[in-house]
Design a protein around this motif. Structure first.
Motif, PDB file in Angstrom:
ATOM      1  N   TRP A  98      36.619 -10.023  17.370  1.00  0.00           N
ATOM      2  CA  TRP A  98      36.874  -9.013  18.366  1.00  0.00           C
ATOM      3  C   TRP A  98      38.293  -8.133  17.968  1.00  0.00           C
ATOM      4  O   TRP A  98      38.349  -6.974  18.151  1.00  0.00           O
ATOM      5  CB  TRP A  98      36.878  -9.423  19.646  1.00  0.00           C
ATOM      6  N   THR A 128      38.673  -4.466  17.183  1.00  0.00           N
ATOM      7  CA  THR A 128      39.722  -3.450  17.926  1.00  0.00           C
ATOM      8  C   THR A 128      41.200  -2.954  17.097  1.00  0.00           C
ATOM      9  O   THR A 128      41.324  -1.620  17.201  1.00  0.00           O
ATOM     10  CB  THR A 128      40.172  -4.148  19.014  1.00  0.00           C
ATOM     11  N   GLY A 171      35.652  -0.661  17.210  1.00  0.00           N
ATOM     12  CA  GLY A 171      35.306  -0.870  18.672  1.00  0.00           C
ATOM     13  C   GLY A 171      33.764  -0.621  19.003  1.00  0.00           C
ATOM     14  O   GLY A 171      33.449   0.234  19.649  1.00  0.00           O
ATOM     15  N   TYR A 172      33.110  -1.887  18.654  1.00  0.00           N
ATOM     16  CA  TYR A 172      31.596  -1.770  18.896  1.00  0.00           C
ATOM     17  C   TYR A 172      31.289  -1.640  20.330  1.00  0.00           C
ATOM     18  O   TYR A 172      30.399  -1.053  20.993  1.00  0.00           O
ATOM     19  CB  TYR A 172      30.788  -3.206  18.391  1.00  0.00           C
ATOM     20  N   GLY A 173      32.042  -2.555  20.993  1.00  0.00           N
ATOM     21  CA  GLY A 173      31.675  -2.812  22.517  1.00  0.00           C
ATOM     22  C   GLY A 173      30.831  -4.016  22.896  1.00  0.00           C
ATOM     23  O   GLY A 173      30.521  -4.202  24.016  1.00  0.00           O
ATOM     24  N   ASP A 174      30.266  -4.797  21.805  1.00  0.00           N
ATOM     25  CA  ASP A 174      29.439  -5.994  21.954  1.00  0.00           C
ATOM     26  C   ASP A 174      30.275  -6.990  22.970  1.00  0.00           C
ATOM     27  O   ASP A 174      29.751  -7.807  23.731  1.00  0.00           O
ATOM     28  CB  ASP A 174      28.955  -6.406  20.498  1.00  0.00           C
ATOM     29  N   ALA A 207      33.975  -7.134  25.065  1.00  0.00           N
ATOM     30  CA  ALA A 207      35.006  -6.322  25.752  1.00  0.00           C
ATOM     31  C   ALA A 207      35.590  -7.036  26.712  1.00  0.00           C
ATOM     32  O   ALA A 207      34.984  -7.620  27.583  1.00  0.00           O
ATOM     33  CB  ALA A 207      34.232  -5.003  26.140  1.00  0.00           C
ATOM     34  N   PRO A 208      36.895  -6.821  26.699  1.00  0.00           N
ATOM     35  CA  PRO A 208      37.679  -7.671  27.869  1.00  0.00           C
ATOM     36  C   PRO A 208      37.247  -7.121  29.231  1.00  0.00           C
ATOM     37  O   PRO A 208      37.078  -6.049  29.157  1.00  0.00           O
ATOM     38  CB  PRO A 208      38.986  -7.350  27.615  1.00  0.00           C
ATOM     39  N   GLN A 211      42.477  -6.634  29.467  1.00  0.00           N
ATOM     40  CA  GLN A 211      42.204  -5.334  29.360  1.00  0.00           C
ATOM     41  C   GLN A 211      43.764  -4.852  28.984  1.00  0.00           C
ATOM     42  O   GLN A 211      43.741  -4.076  28.022  1.00  0.00           O
ATOM     43  CB  GLN A 211      41.769  -4.475  30.352  1.00  0.00           C
ATOM     44  N   ALA A 228      44.376  -6.008  25.381  1.00  0.00           N
ATOM     45  CA  ALA A 228      43.439  -5.163  24.417  1.00  0.00           C
ATOM     46  C   ALA A 228      44.410  -3.949  24.226  1.00  0.00           C
ATOM     47  O   ALA A 228      44.013  -3.403  23.149  1.00  0.00           O
ATOM     48  CB  ALA A 228      42.116  -4.952  25.149  1.00  0.00           C
TER      49      ALA A 228
END
Lengths: 279, 279, 279, 279
Positions: C191, C195, C200-203, C205-206, C212, C215
């Motif tokens: 991840w 990032t 940034g796939y988004g599979d 995410a915090p 966040q 991140a």
């Protein structure tokens, strides 16, 4: 300063504290202001978090009142201590200062209005006033000059990117179905810009083979296009570094004219370049 | 101009208005055209939004008729006012102008055809004609030259990126299962390019440990690869800035030859560089 | 060439056709090879798409046999026409050629093996042989030199990025819960790289506030870090452009030594720089 | 070294092995340490993967004990072999070494504490000590200098990015609803940074037309902004390359002062620049 109509002594002192950062008191004032602005912005943020607002609503409100009180006093002091108050009131920072102060008062008239939050967020713009502090480093203005010099080129660049986005967005709208998220041309253009800038949310994504092929073309294009603004800015930066060798004195004068309030005087200025008022 | 076979007076005036931007009338014409093109593109966009189309369908249709009418008149005027109409008709902008004009007429013959929207989107390309206005800034042509100079290098770069994508896409297809979205090699290649360009939709994402490790390698590779086009363009920009110092006069002549219609004449040109016709 | 043990005439001709691109026949051979390689790679791709494979399985198999046949003949011809076949067989391209040829034969021994697809994808590497054609532009080698020169710096850079990823990945694993996707440290590191490279796939995410915030720090860091390889490559490109002015002749000799098969001879070379064999 | 109060012989040898990389034994020690650090970090990673931890829990624990044992011995040896142990113990690397060693011991006192994993991840920082090896290439320090020189500019840049993010995040909070994920201003700011840095997870994405339009503006802004740090670093790199031509000798002395433990001595240094101790 004798030969000019001078302020009374306390007004002069007040002007120095509020508008300049040369004296110890002026510095303390600037730092206090900085902390309060940050605090007021943090307050706006915290209030927007439901859990925090429920628990600490009254404490946050008290703090908001304290900050609004300080901002009100400061705003009045700024008007009193300057010779030509109207010039300040209708200047960029004058309006920002006013907008930053009134939300709490307005909230009793226009209860529950969401727009007030936006007003309060404007407070953050006030930090730019404290950028005077940053200017000491002399880097901010250098960045600014380089960006200003490449403004025209970047304008042309954005123009081309926008036209490309509209054309490619329309094509994608024709290729892809509604199910994939391409429900209208504006949404397709939104998707194209998301792709071209390599952001790529994935809320809309092509599903057909042709759409995916076309998306691939857009990505590689975006990959290459990103090189253009970088190239422009880099060349401008390197030019700046060379040309300005002799003129590299960044003026760090933090004084504001007591007459008209303009800033950015030369370090060795004794009179305002705008109205001739002595500094 | 006496010694040449001249147009009749009104044709000459028409030519000046339509093809040049030096006279006040010419400028007004260009700006009107610019606004109408933007409007016609906005119309296409709005019609594609279902809610808007339902409500305002008839109003949009009327506007479309007005714009088509203007475009039709303009197209005819362009043909009349030029000496060699066929050269214009089969020129790049001539074809674009024709395609931009006919969609509404065609829609009565080929009812409901989606492709017509694409035809109407072509109108946007007409804006590039108004780029003459942008040329005044003299930045667009500089960008263009730099990009043209680095074309070969960028070609090699894209070639390598594509080969890398195919190889890595195939490997990912073997590693990852269908459930993760890697259902075929073309889709895997699509994913690889999405990753390599750092777009990263997330509609397809590796799920196995090996796949994620490999994806990581691709990302870092893409991260490094993005440096290459940027480097190429930057160096080309900086070269351009140095070489062209003497020749930096960007020709902002907006006249088009009344004979053959070519543009890009020198500022001090009195005859067309293409056909010798006096300007 | 008389004083050396020469090939028989037809072998010499074959060598010229296969290994060089100077003669018309040699060029035709290269282009045929190029088309066949692209075709064979497309075949691999199409077979992986289930719908296409179901419909056209037999046609694709026939085409595969034709291409394998040509590759087999070409491989044999390459061995015959060169003086020292073993040097070719164990050279980089020799192995690639062999691997590109055998998958279909192997598929009858090791039925159903997925790995064979990977073998067939290796065929794409053969295109790099045709890069001889690209070399004519003389840009590829320039890019290569610049990248080679900045290899050490980029190595250090990747080393730092990897260490940062491991540390930040571990911290994120501690902050975020399993539900958000941070189920193990390797996944967290995955991840972090997703990032840091702005993919940034988004599979994953915090979801917590602290996660966040953290991140956000990683993103801004990644945003800044991306500047480093770009800076390195750009400087190296601009250096290259200046230094090599005198030596800017890119050798475009496409001959391969008939003795040992090495390439990259100077344009004016009459003997192989590797084994002394006349060219 | 005779005229100074010297260590006993074995202490001197130990110092050379542990703190320097010039002797064969010193190199073996450094490489062993490097491998063990990597191994210890891999252990932390593997333990965090549930499936692996369940299967091999006891094996991993044994390995952890072996590594902790070695680190303990090494830590003691470092203290013994240096003249002024307290200086080492409270130095940056002294603290890192201590933190890297104790987690396993602590785990028997503070059972089940998650924080210990973070402690163990700190071990990775120890690798930076081995960066002495990388320094041989002489590139790391060059990168460092360039980044240090552009630190102030990058600081101003991040400051502007953060203010922009807060303002735009607040605006997006007002535009978008809770359903789209914009539940609070901090979350909106998080989304803005995700967009501005072109990461684009897609866990939060605008859904209204106005929000998507605004998002588009942020993306194009981010696209342009990314050019700034790149430009800064590139110019700094190119400056560095020119200025340092004379001074380009990177000191690759890996010795650490036996007295106070500082590193970074000149290649031709015979005495510590910090405490005057002979090397």
């Amino acid at each position: 300063m004798k030969e000019h109509k001078v302020h009374s002594g306390w007004k002069n002192t007040l002007h120095e504290i509020i508008y300049e950062a040369d004296t110890p008191l002026g510095k303390i004032f600037d730092i206090t202001l900085f902390v309060l602005i940050i605090l007021s912005v943090l307050l706006v943020m915290l209030e927007s978090v439901d859990e925090i607002d429920e628990k600490y609503h009254s404490s946050l409100l008290v703090l908001e009142w304290v900050i609004t009180g300080f901002f009100t006093l400061e705003y009045i002091a700024r008007i009193i201590s300057i010779r030509k108050p109207w010039k300040y009131i209708f200047s960029f920072f004058g309006i920002i200062d006013f907008i930053s102060t009134i939300p709490l008062y307005l909230s009793y008239i226009l209860a529950g209005s969401q727009v007030l939050i936006a007003f309060r967020a404007f407070r953050l713009l006030r930090i730019f006033r404290i950028l005077k502090l940053v200017k000491y480093i002399g880097e901010a203005s250098q960045l600014q000059s380089a960006l200003k010099a490449s403004r025209a080129k970047i304008g042309v660049f954005i123009y081309v990117v926008l036209i490309l986005s509209v054309i490619m967005g329309t094509v994608m709208y024709l290729i892809e179905s509604d199910e994939a998220g391409f429900t209208s041309i504006p949404r397709s253009i939104y998707w194209t810009i998301v792709t071209l800038t390599t952001v790529g949310y994935g809320d809309i994504a092509p599903e057909t083979n042709l759409g995916q092929f076309f998306a691939t073309v857009i990505m590689i294009l975006g990959y290459g296009i990103i090189a253009v603004p970088t190239g422009i800015v880099t060349v401008e930066f390197s030019k700046f570094g060379k040309e300005k060798k002799g003129d590299n004195l960044v003026h760090t004068n933090t004084q504001a004219c007591p007459g008209c309030g303009v800033e950015g005087h030369r370090d060795d200025a004794t009179h305002c370049y705008n109205c001739g008022e002595p500094l």
